[in-house]
Scaffold this motif. Structure first.
Motif, PDB file in Angstrom:
ATOM      1  N   HIS A   1       0.865  -1.177   0.000  1.00  0.00           N
ATOM      2  CA  HIS A   1       0.000   0.000   0.000  1.00  0.00           C
ATOM      3  C   HIS A   1       0.901   1.226   0.000  1.00  0.00           C
ATOM      4  O   HIS A   1       2.123   1.095   0.098  1.00  0.00           O
ATOM      5  CB  HIS A   1      -0.979  -0.010   1.177  1.00  0.00           C
ATOM      6  CG  HIS A   1      -0.347   0.041   2.537  1.00  0.00           C
ATOM      7  ND1 HIS A   1       0.563  -0.895   2.983  1.00  0.00           N
ATOM      8  CD2 HIS A   1      -0.507   0.923   3.575  1.00  0.00           C
ATOM      9  CE1 HIS A   1       0.926  -0.594   4.215  1.00  0.00           C
ATOM     10  NE2 HIS A   1       0.295   0.495   4.600  1.00  0.00           N
TER      11      HIS A   1
ATOM     12  N   ASP B   1       5.571   4.576   5.256  1.00  0.00           N
ATOM     13  CA  ASP B   1       6.549   3.616   5.766  1.00  0.00           C
ATOM     14  C   ASP B   1       6.693   2.396   4.857  1.00  0.00           C
ATOM     15  O   ASP B   1       7.416   1.454   5.190  1.00  0.00           O
ATOM     16  CB  ASP B   1       6.199   3.177   7.198  1.00  0.00           C
ATOM     17  CG  ASP B   1       4.780   2.675   7.341  1.00  0.00           C
ATOM     18  OD1 ASP B   1       3.874   3.227   6.687  1.00  0.00           O
ATOM     19  OD2 ASP B   1       4.562   1.727   8.128  1.00  0.00           O
ATOM     20  N   HIS B   2       6.044   2.431   3.689  1.00  0.00           N
ATOM     21  CA  HIS B   2       6.107   1.285   2.777  1.00  0.00           C
ATOM     22  C   HIS B   2       6.601   1.644   1.380  1.00  0.00           C
ATOM     23  O   HIS B   2       6.847   0.745   0.578  1.00  0.00           O
ATOM     24  CB  HIS B   2       4.728   0.601   2.702  1.00  0.00           C
ATOM     25  CG  HIS B   2       4.291   0.054   4.024  1.00  0.00           C
ATOM     26  ND1 HIS B   2       4.417  -1.280   4.373  1.00  0.00           N
ATOM     27  CD2 HIS B   2       3.799   0.678   5.127  1.00  0.00           C
ATOM     28  CE1 HIS B   2       4.000  -1.454   5.622  1.00  0.00           C
ATOM     29  NE2 HIS B   2       3.618  -0.284   6.105  1.00  0.00           N
TER      30      HIS B   2
ATOM     31  N   ASP C   1       0.317  -4.495   6.330  1.00  0.00           N
ATOM     32  CA  ASP C   1      -0.562  -3.778   7.257  1.00  0.00           C
ATOM     33  C   ASP C   1      -2.036  -4.170   7.158  1.00  0.00           C
ATOM     34  O   ASP C   1      -2.894  -3.498   7.735  1.00  0.00           O
ATOM     35  CB  ASP C   1      -0.394  -2.273   7.070  1.00  0.00           C
ATOM     36  CG  ASP C   1       0.972  -1.794   7.527  1.00  0.00           C
ATOM     37  OD1 ASP C   1       1.796  -2.650   7.895  1.00  0.00           O
ATOM     38  OD2 ASP C   1       1.211  -0.575   7.512  1.00  0.00           O
TER      39      ASP C   1
ATOM     40  N   HIS D   1      -1.345  -5.405  11.397  1.00  0.00           N
ATOM     41  CA  HIS D   1      -0.085  -4.866  11.932  1.00  0.00           C
ATOM     42  C   HIS D   1       0.544  -5.806  12.952  1.00  0.00           C
ATOM     43  O   HIS D   1       1.753  -5.988  12.987  1.00  0.00           O
ATOM     44  CB  HIS D   1      -0.333  -3.520  12.600  1.00  0.00           C
ATOM     45  CG  HIS D   1      -0.606  -2.406  11.636  1.00  0.00           C
ATOM     46  ND1 HIS D   1      -1.713  -2.378  10.827  1.00  0.00           N
ATOM     47  CD2 HIS D   1       0.102  -1.278  11.352  1.00  0.00           C
ATOM     48  CE1 HIS D   1      -1.682  -1.273  10.084  1.00  0.00           C
ATOM     49  NE2 HIS D   1      -0.597  -0.592  10.386  1.00  0.00           N
TER      50      HIS D   1
ATOM     51  N   HIS E   1       3.927  -5.121  11.519  1.00  0.00           N
ATOM     52  CA  HIS E   1       4.710  -4.243  12.411  1.00  0.00           C
ATOM     53  C   HIS E   1       4.967  -4.855  13.794  1.00  0.00           C
ATOM     54  O   HIS E   1       5.329  -4.126  14.715  1.00  0.00           O
ATOM     55  CB  HIS E   1       3.971  -2.913  12.600  1.00  0.00           C
ATOM     56  CG  HIS E   1       4.029  -2.001  11.407  1.00  0.00           C
ATOM     57  ND1 HIS E   1       5.066  -1.125  11.194  1.00  0.00           N
ATOM     58  CD2 HIS E   1       3.188  -1.837  10.359  1.00  0.00           C
ATOM     59  CE1 HIS E   1       4.851  -0.448  10.065  1.00  0.00           C
ATOM     60  NE2 HIS E   1       3.716  -0.870   9.548  1.00  0.00           N
TER      61      HIS E   1
HETATM   62 ZN   LIG Z   1       2.937   0.324   7.982  1.00  0.00          ZN
END
Ligand SMILES: [Zn+2]
Length: 255
Positions: free
Chosen positions: A92, A96-97, A192, A195, A236
């Motif tokens: 996505h 952070d990706h 995600d 998570h 995560h």
């Molecule tokens: Zn993330």
């Protein structure tokens, strides 16, 4: 068809402290929790596929994250040279990706139609959605599309023998998860869509979300696709570093 089974690597690159009320929908306990940041590599000796790119240090620092190393350093420790990688799946578009696209000059990036449509559409400016986006990353993805470097997927597709992507939505409009043939069975890189282990194990949505029913459907899809619960890797969860096989500092494997 015989496919050489893949090994999945989770490579930690950043960390932060948070609490349960910030991450679990309906939780008001404020229990301190850690959150780790990963990229993933799928390798079977013949093909290497990277899942997600991680953020760059400047972005992580601005957002208060503890940057541990460039993802390329972790990948180099397991023998992967980012410059020669040809396949990158983007689960996505959150910051952070997708930050480290410049490390992969020879890659095709696999994205869902629904994700690009949403983040180039009317809701991008709404605080609930713009908060998780770095506009320079999004603009780069648009530019890559113009240059023919994106492969669009609408729903579900086998992108290489033994590796499938599946749109689940929930967390974002075009959130996709990855299922992978390993020697232990079919595994799922949930990113995600879940998570933490707690999300899919207890059916608890994450606080950042696009739609709640989609998130519940995603939890179910993750469980259906994985041959065993132990073959599910959340996006995560620091527990990933304990539950999978230790490879090196901040690097674990499955399969
Ligand atoms: Zn993330």
């Amino acid at each position: 068809m015989d496919v050489a089974p893949y090994t999945i690597y989770a490579v930690q690159y950043a960390h932060r402290q948070t609490n349960s009320t910030e991450v679990f929908y309906g939780d008001y306990h404020n229990t301190p929790m850690a959150m780790d940041y990963f990229v993933w590599a799928l390798s079977n000796g013949e093909h290497t596929v990277i899942v997600d790119l991680g953020f760059v240090e400047a972005v992580g620092t601005r957002r208060g994250r503890q940057f541990l190393r460039c993802p390329s350093q972790g990948l180099a420790e397991i023998g992967i040279d980012c410059a020669s990688v040809e396949h990158v799946i983007i689960s996505h578009f959150h910051y952070d990706h997708v930050g480290n696209y410049a490390l992969f000059p020879n890659a095709t990036f696999y994205v869902q139609d629904a994700e690009m449509r949403f983040y180039t559409g009317r809701y991008l400016s709404q605080p609930a959605f713009r908060h998780s986006i770095e506009i320079d990353d999004l603009v780069t993805l648009v530019r890559y599309n113009y240059e023919g470097r994106l492969t669009f997927i609408d729903g579900e597709q086998e992108i290489l023998p033994g590796i499938w992507v599946h749109k689940v939505g929930g967390h974002t409009a075009g959130m996709q998860i990855i299922s992978v043939q390993t020697k232990d069975g079919r595994a799922v890189v949930a990113s995600d869509a879940s998570h933490y282990y707690h999300n899919f194990e207890k059916n608890v949505p994450f606080m950042t979300l696009h739609d709640i029913p989609g998130m519940y459907d995603g939890f179910r899809r993750i469980r259906v696709l994985a041959d065993k619960p132990e073959l599910i890797i959340p996006g995560h969860d620091p527990m990933v570093l304990q539950r999978l096989h230790h490879v090196a500092e901040g690097i674990v494997s499955l399969g």
